[in-house]
Write a protein that holds these residues in place. Sequence first.
Motif, PDB file in Angstrom:
ATOM      1  N   VAL A  43       0.867  -1.181   0.000  1.00 31.60           N
ATOM      2  CA  VAL A  43       0.000   0.000   0.000  1.00 31.60           C
ATOM      3  C   VAL A  43       0.899   1.225   0.000  1.00 31.60           C
ATOM      4  O   VAL A  43       1.587   1.508   0.984  1.00 31.60           O
ATOM      5  CB  VAL A  43      -0.942   0.011   1.218  1.00 31.60           C
ATOM      6  CG1 VAL A  43      -1.757   1.305   1.244  1.00 31.60           C
ATOM      7  CG2 VAL A  43      -1.864  -1.197   1.177  1.00 31.60           C
ATOM      8  N   LEU A  44       0.940   1.919  -1.107  1.00 24.42           N
ATOM      9  CA  LEU A  44       1.781   3.103  -1.231  1.00 24.42           C
ATOM     10  C   LEU A  44       1.181   4.263  -0.435  1.00 24.42           C
ATOM     11  O   LEU A  44      -0.037   4.331  -0.273  1.00 24.42           O
ATOM     12  CB  LEU A  44       1.915   3.496  -2.703  1.00 24.42           C
ATOM     13  CG  LEU A  44       2.532   2.432  -3.622  1.00 24.42           C
ATOM     14  CD1 LEU A  44       2.426   2.888  -5.080  1.00 24.42           C
ATOM     15  CD2 LEU A  44       3.977   2.156  -3.245  1.00 24.42           C
ATOM     16  N   PRO A  45       2.005   5.165   0.059  1.00 20.08           N
ATOM     17  CA  PRO A  45       1.461   6.341   0.770  1.00 20.08           C
ATOM     18  C   PRO A  45       0.473   7.098  -0.110  1.00 20.08           C
ATOM     19  O   PRO A  45       0.751   7.375  -1.284  1.00 20.08           O
ATOM     20  CB  PRO A  45       2.713   7.181   1.065  1.00 20.08           C
ATOM     21  CG  PRO A  45       3.837   6.195   1.051  1.00 20.08           C
ATOM     22  CD  PRO A  45       3.473   5.166   0.015  1.00 20.08           C
ATOM     23  N   ALA A  46      -0.670   7.428   0.444  1.00 22.18           N
ATOM     24  CA  ALA A  46      -1.726   8.047  -0.356  1.00 22.18           C
ATOM     25  C   ALA A  46      -1.424   9.494  -0.704  1.00 22.18           C
ATOM     26  O   ALA A  46      -1.708   9.943  -1.821  1.00 22.18           O
ATOM     27  CB  ALA A  46      -3.057   7.945   0.382  1.00 22.18           C
ATOM     28  N   GLU A  47      -0.852  10.231   0.237  1.00 22.38           N
ATOM     29  CA  GLU A  47      -0.722  11.679   0.049  1.00 22.38           C
ATOM     30  C   GLU A  47       0.081  12.058  -1.202  1.00 22.38           C
ATOM     31  O   GLU A  47      -0.389  12.879  -2.011  1.00 22.38           O
ATOM     32  CB  GLU A  47      -0.114  12.328   1.295  1.00 22.38           C
ATOM     33  CG  GLU A  47      -1.010  12.318   2.517  1.00 22.38           C
ATOM     34  CD  GLU A  47      -0.957  10.991   3.264  1.00 22.38           C
ATOM     35  OE1 GLU A  47      -0.233  10.065   2.811  1.00 22.38           O
ATOM     36  OE2 GLU A  47      -1.647  10.871   4.291  1.00 22.38           O
ATOM     37  N   PRO A  48       1.295  11.505  -1.407  1.00 24.86           N
ATOM     38  CA  PRO A  48       2.027  11.902  -2.618  1.00 24.86           C
ATOM     39  C   PRO A  48       1.319  11.485  -3.897  1.00 24.86           C
ATOM     40  O   PRO A  48       1.397  12.184  -4.917  1.00 24.86           O
ATOM     41  CB  PRO A  48       3.382  11.193  -2.469  1.00 24.86           C
ATOM     42  CG  PRO A  48       3.173  10.146  -1.436  1.00 24.86           C
ATOM     43  CD  PRO A  48       2.099  10.637  -0.542  1.00 24.86           C
ATOM     44  N   GLN A  49       0.603  10.350  -3.859  1.00 26.97           N
ATOM     45  CA  GLN A  49      -0.152   9.932  -5.037  1.00 26.97           C
ATOM     46  C   GLN A  49      -1.286  10.908  -5.338  1.00 26.97           C
ATOM     47  O   GLN A  49      -1.520  11.264  -6.503  1.00 26.97           O
ATOM     48  CB  GLN A  49      -0.722   8.533  -4.825  1.00 26.97           C
ATOM     49  CG  GLN A  49       0.298   7.427  -4.773  1.00 26.97           C
ATOM     50  CD  GLN A  49      -0.381   6.077  -4.743  1.00 26.97           C
ATOM     51  OE1 GLN A  49      -0.800   5.542  -5.766  1.00 26.97           O
ATOM     52  NE2 GLN A  49      -0.514   5.520  -3.550  1.00 26.97           N
ATOM     53  N   VAL A  50      -1.981  11.328  -4.295  1.00 30.72           N
ATOM     54  CA  VAL A  50      -3.090  12.270  -4.493  1.00 30.72           C
ATOM     55  C   VAL A  50      -2.572  13.570  -5.102  1.00 30.72           C
ATOM     56  O   VAL A  50      -3.166  14.111  -6.054  1.00 30.72           O
ATOM     57  CB  VAL A  50      -3.813  12.543  -3.159  1.00 30.72           C
ATOM     58  CG1 VAL A  50      -4.787  13.710  -3.297  1.00 30.72           C
ATOM     59  CG2 VAL A  50      -4.554  11.285  -2.704  1.00 30.72           C
ATOM     60  N   VAL A  51      -1.446  14.060  -4.601  1.00 33.63           N
ATOM     61  CA  VAL A  51      -0.881  15.306  -5.125  1.00 33.63           C
ATOM     62  C   VAL A  51      -0.435  15.124  -6.572  1.00 33.63           C
ATOM     63  O   VAL A  51      -0.767  15.935  -7.453  1.00 33.63           O
ATOM     64  CB  VAL A  51       0.302  15.769  -4.247  1.00 33.63           C
ATOM     65  CG1 VAL A  51       1.026  16.944  -4.909  1.00 33.63           C
ATOM     66  CG2 VAL A  51      -0.182  16.159  -2.856  1.00 33.63           C
ATOM     67  N   LEU A  52       0.325  14.056  -6.835  1.00 37.24           N
ATOM     68  CA  LEU A  52       0.872  13.835  -8.174  1.00 37.24           C
ATOM     69  C   LEU A  52      -0.220  13.625  -9.205  1.00 37.24           C
ATOM     70  O   LEU A  52      -0.229  14.266 -10.268  1.00 37.24           O
ATOM     71  CB  LEU A  52       1.817  12.633  -8.160  1.00 37.24           C
ATOM     72  CG  LEU A  52       2.367  12.206  -9.529  1.00 37.24           C
ATOM     73  CD1 LEU A  52       3.183  13.316 -10.166  1.00 37.24           C
ATOM     74  CD2 LEU A  52       3.202  10.929  -9.388  1.00 37.24           C
ATOM     75  N   PHE A  53      -1.159  12.734  -8.906  1.00 33.24           N
ATOM     76  CA  PHE A  53      -2.160  12.394  -9.918  1.00 33.24           C
ATOM     77  C   PHE A  53      -3.250  13.464 -10.035  1.00 33.24           C
ATOM     78  O   PHE A  53      -3.867  13.593 -11.095  1.00 33.24           O
ATOM     79  CB  PHE A  53      -2.736  11.001  -9.636  1.00 33.24           C
ATOM     80  CG  PHE A  53      -1.701   9.913  -9.767  1.00 33.24           C
ATOM     81  CD1 PHE A  53      -0.988   9.765 -10.947  1.00 33.24           C
ATOM     82  CD2 PHE A  53      -1.418   9.058  -8.715  1.00 33.24           C
ATOM     83  CE1 PHE A  53      -0.025   8.779 -11.083  1.00 33.24           C
ATOM     84  CE2 PHE A  53      -0.455   8.065  -8.834  1.00 33.24           C
ATOM     85  CZ  PHE A  53       0.257   7.927 -10.024  1.00 33.24           C
ATOM     86  N   SER A  54      -3.469  14.232  -8.984  1.00 30.06           N
ATOM     87  CA  SER A  54      -4.358  15.396  -9.123  1.00 30.06           C
ATOM     88  C   SER A  54      -3.724  16.410 -10.063  1.00 30.06           C
ATOM     89  O   SER A  54      -4.395  16.977 -10.939  1.00 30.06           O
ATOM     90  CB  SER A  54      -4.621  16.035  -7.761  1.00 30.06           C
ATOM     91  OG  SER A  54      -5.360  15.166  -6.925  1.00 30.06           O
TER      92      SER A  54
END
Length: 204
Positions: free
Chosen positions: A55-66
């Motif tokens: 389970v990758l950290p959600a926060e950097p994914q949310v920022v990057l993919f947003s």
Amino acid sequence: MGTPAVLGWIDTAVFTVLAAWYAVRAVVAGGWRHRVSSALHLAMSAAMAAMPWTVLPAEPQVVLFSAGALWFVWAALTEPAGGDPLLDGAHGGRVGALYHAGMMASMVWMAIAMTPASPAMDMAGHDHAAMHAMSMSAMTGGAPWATAVSGALGAGYALGAVWLLEVVVRQAVRDPVEPGRLLDAVAAALMTLGMSYGFLALMT
């Protein structure tokens, strides 16, 4: 993601190949717009390749993919009608950019859905078998409404994959194009199929 190990390895293999392809495209594609788009797909492929195992950290994914979603919205607004389809793989032009904006937004949802429902839940101590056996109820996306959203996205991407496979056949047989364009179409179809699998696996 409660997926059998063999399917997890297939998922990882497919997205690793896609990551390699988009890494090449990020270097050789003409123009900075093409390169940014390819780099975003590279990041997306890398994240999807890792998802069956951790389970990758959600926060950097949310920022990057947003940011990626906003990038493709901007591309749709600024891409001339009938623009270079290499910007958006097999989809082409403004419609393709909007499609990829939706795909980036879907990655944001997937990151949130895979966030452990309990802050105390520590994924670092799980081995691969434990990860595969984990119930989706332990994740934020285990709520019934969230499962329904993931199922709808999985079904939608499955239909999209069928459409893109038709694009591949058309470009390969009925309307031949240069190899790079054809491989872009194949990559787009594989990515869409992989997204479908990823969302449907979230339901298990």
